[in-house]
Write an enzyme that holds these catalytic residues in place. Structure first.
Site, PDB file in Angstrom:
ATOM      1  N   PHE A   1      -4.341  -3.115 -14.954  1.00 47.96           N
ATOM      2  CA  PHE A   1      -4.892  -1.801 -15.630  1.00 47.96           C
ATOM      3  C   PHE A   1      -4.231  -1.619 -17.016  1.00 47.96           C
ATOM      4  O   PHE A   1      -3.182  -2.320 -17.478  1.00 47.96           O
ATOM      5  CB  PHE A   1      -3.990  -0.730 -14.980  1.00 47.96           C
ATOM      6  CG  PHE A   1      -4.367  -0.437 -13.294  1.00 47.96           C
ATOM      7  CD1 PHE A   1      -5.880  -0.156 -13.086  1.00 47.96           C
ATOM      8  CD2 PHE A   1      -3.305  -0.527 -12.495  1.00 47.96           C
ATOM      9  CE1 PHE A   1      -6.290   0.016 -11.828  1.00 47.96           C
ATOM     10  CE2 PHE A   1      -4.096   0.061 -11.137  1.00 47.96           C
ATOM     11  CZ  PHE A   1      -5.437   0.325 -10.738  1.00 47.96           C
ATOM     12  N   GLU A   2      -5.317  -1.479 -18.033  1.00 47.90           N
ATOM     13  CA  GLU A   2      -5.181  -1.408 -19.220  1.00 47.90           C
ATOM     14  C   GLU A   2      -3.877  -0.769 -19.961  1.00 47.90           C
ATOM     15  O   GLU A   2      -3.680  -1.182 -21.240  1.00 47.90           O
ATOM     16  CB  GLU A   2      -6.374  -0.681 -20.163  1.00 47.90           C
ATOM     17  CG  GLU A   2      -6.494   0.599 -20.275  1.00 47.90           C
ATOM     18  CD  GLU A   2      -7.894   0.706 -20.542  1.00 47.90           C
ATOM     19  OE1 GLU A   2      -9.080   0.825 -19.742  1.00 47.90           O
ATOM     20  OE2 GLU A   2      -8.393   0.901 -21.673  1.00 47.90           O
ATOM     21  N   ALA A   3      -3.203   0.045 -19.096  1.00 45.54           N
ATOM     22  CA  ALA A   3      -1.967   0.763 -19.891  1.00 45.54           C
ATOM     23  C   ALA A   3      -0.919  -0.277 -19.535  1.00 45.54           C
ATOM     24  O   ALA A   3       0.173  -0.085 -20.314  1.00 45.54           O
ATOM     25  CB  ALA A   3      -1.861   2.123 -19.070  1.00 45.54           C
TER      26      ALA A   3
END
Lengths: 321, 275
Positions: free
Chosen positions: B57-59
């Site tokens: 997940f990009e976070a």
């Protein structure tokens, strides 16, 4: 050393002057420094230049309140609780705000460049997109590219001179005056411990000239220094600290409280017009201080958001339909 | 096993999209997914045919194994069972370095070459509506081996030229002139592939390797190729239709509604027939 970095919420907002460039901790609807954002709106700040790895509710509140002249970023919305940034969209349509679009990775690499003292970053992301359309350099069109705080160009193309990897994009460092962080713990000397994903906080804190850390709690430095491998930002990068429980509400904070989806949905629904925003601000921002705001939210609501300490999120919030 | 397909009254369109998207994932792949239906789709794959997929997940969570669906990629739930909780620098460096096999994304408009717009509707300088902006869409679409888009199908969204290319497809603009070229020409050493499928509310579309043009692969139950062709502003190739999109299995529906999204955050539950 000691407690000399401590300031109040009001002082934190006063450090951010009219026309400052500003960035925040967090990611979309998580760990945004809302108590400071509300205080900036109360103090009527004008002409802010937001430079954000990504935007979120904090952008929407500041833009809706007329505090922002320039927004450089890649995304704004409230995730599940509001599909786009209605306030920003309205002000772009009315030409009340300048928006400079980059991609998410470009914004991040811009902060990483600033954080390492480099004038630019190099990347291959977003080649072939309209992000690189020279007609869409909005700060250039507005004649604001002075080569000082605002870069002389939005981007530059070059060929890899070392390994023949082809077209590369040079993107300017994100030079910001102030970063406002919202975290779980800060030590008396400024050491920051973020729990969970740290998003782009280390880059943002290091890139800014002034870093203000608002924490759920200020803890003894000695406590944090016992396990330095768990810390995220060294104290010397932090200029000011303040303690402000529930300071990220309505956004969430890993291990402490969840996102207040109902609040964000209500904000999104009611602030599609300027009249709606003004009405919302009269109800939730003006005439209140942080404690007054929390009292207005009330204990039942805050307890339902409170995270389970084993899971790090709340089991009491209703997320679905 | 696993071919216990549900009857039409047992599932909704969101179930069908989620299952079609899930089937694009192969086991052991490194997958990068955005908030919403893409997230449910890859987690469904993780629960069914691709137990060894690695979820990014990009976070900043790497190889997470959340037992229930996170509300967004920044959510605390993303961290459950993760190999590492980090930040965006790790997530995007991993993508640029070439680790990501498959990206799952959404879009407001798509053109016949798989260019996607999530930035503005109308003229960029005089926008009718400002949308969310790029987010990580162009970054993942620049670097993943292939990307799958999940989209609402409306004629105005399936357009010959998108208002603004937020995210690169197979034929992209070469600046400063803006002439269209094959993305291979532009990306050089960073070229790893491009959009591989669009799963819309009408059908599943794929792209011709050489020309980069979109074509219809399967129609969702109840739709004909001609109808879907009428739902596009470009001249849709329907000569390569392979049949109907397979419905969800009862096992997949169980995972979606009982395990992954019991709160109906992203996928509404269709009531079972009262027999």
């Amino acid at each position: 050393m000691g407690n000399n970095k401590r300031i109040t919420l009001q002082q934190a907002a006063e450090i951010i002057r009219d026309g400052s460039s500003l960035t925040f901790s967090g990611f979309t609807i998580w760990r945004r420094p809302f108590a400071v954002v509300f205080e900036l709106i109360r103090q009527g700040r004008k002409g802010l230049h937001l430079i954000e790895v990504n935007g979120g509710p904090q952008t929407e509140f500041l833009v809706g309140a007329g505090c922002v002249d320039i927004w450089e970023s890649c995304w704004v919305g409230h995730e599940l609780y509001g599909k786009y940034g209605a306030n920003l969209s309205r002000k772009v349509g009315n030409r009340e705000i300048i928006v400079e679009d980059y991609s998410h990775a470009e914004m991040l690499f811009r902060f990483a460049a600033a954080a390492s003292g480099a004038p630019f970053a190099v990347t291959q992301t977003s080649l072939g997109t309209d992000i690189h359309n020279p007609e869409y350099d909005m700060l250039g069109r507005a004649g604001l590219r002075d080569g000082k705080r605002i870069a002389r160009h939005k981007y530059q193309f070059t060929e890899d001179p070392f390994f023949d990897a082809g077209a590369q994009v040079l993107i300017p460092a994100a030079k910001v005056d102030v970063a406002v962080m919202c975290v779980q713990q800060v030590g008396e000397e400024g050491t920051v411990r973020v729990s969970g994903q740290y998003y782009s906080d280390p880059e943002a804190a290091r890139a800014a000239d002034i870093t203000i850390v608002m924490a759920e709690e200020i803890v003894p430095e000695e406590y944090l220094r016992r396990e330095s491998d768990r810390n995220t930002i060294p104290g010397f990068e932090v200029d000011y600290i303040l303690e402000c429980p529930f300071g990220a509400h309505p956004t969430g904070m890993f291990g402490r409280y969840d996102v207040d989806g109902g609040f964000l949905k209500d904000f999104y629904g009611r602030t599609r017009t300027q009249e709606g925003f003004d009405d919302f601000a009269r109800e939730w921002i003006f005439g209140l201080d942080h404690m007054g705001y929390l009292e207005k939210l009330g204990w039942p609501r805050m307890l339902s958001l409170k995270a389970n300490t084993a899971l790090n999120y709340s089991t009491g919030v209703k997320r679905g339909q | 096993m696993n071919k216990d397909y549900a009857n039409p009254e047992e599932y909704g369109l969101a179930d069908l999209l989620c299952c079609a998207a899930s089937r694009e994932v192969q086991d052991n792949e490194i997958v990068f997914a955005g908030t919403g239906l893409p997230m449910v789709a890859i987690m469904l794959a993780q629960k069914t045919h691709a137990p060894n997929l690695k979820l990014i997940f990009e976070a900043g969570t790497l190889d997470g194994r959340p037992p229930e669906i996170p509300t967004s990629v920044g959510d605390a739930r993303c961290e459950m069972g993760a190999s590492r909780a980090s930040g965006l620098y790790d997530a995007f460096s991993i993508a640029q370095r070439g680790y990501v096999d498959l990206g799952f994304l959404g879009g407001a408009e798509v053109d016949e070459y798989g260019n996607v717009n999530t930035t503005v509707i109308g003229d960029y300088l005089e926008p009718e509506l400002r949308l969310t902006g790029s987010g990580g869409n162009p970054d993942i679409n620049s670097f993943a081996g292939r990307t799958v888009f999940i989209m609402v199908h409306e004629k105005r969204r399936f357009t010959e030229r998108v208002s603004y290319i937020t995210s690169p497809g197979w034929r992209v603009k070469k600046w400063p002139g803006g002439e269209f070229v094959h993305r291979r020409e532009l990306y050089g050493a960073a070229y790893r592939g491009g959009p591989s499928a669009v799963i819309s509310t009408a059908g599943v579309f794929r792209f011709d390797d050489e020309s980069g043009r979109i074509y219809l692969d399967t129609c969702h139950p109840g739709k004909t190729p001609q109808e879907i062709r009428e739902m596009c502003r470009f001249d849709l190739d329907i000569a390569r239709v392979s049949g109907e999109t397979l419905p969800p299995t009862r096992e997949e529906l169980h995972f979606i509604h009982e395990v992954l999204d019991p709160e109906q955050i992203f996928i509404p539950r269709v009531k079972p027939p009262s027999t």
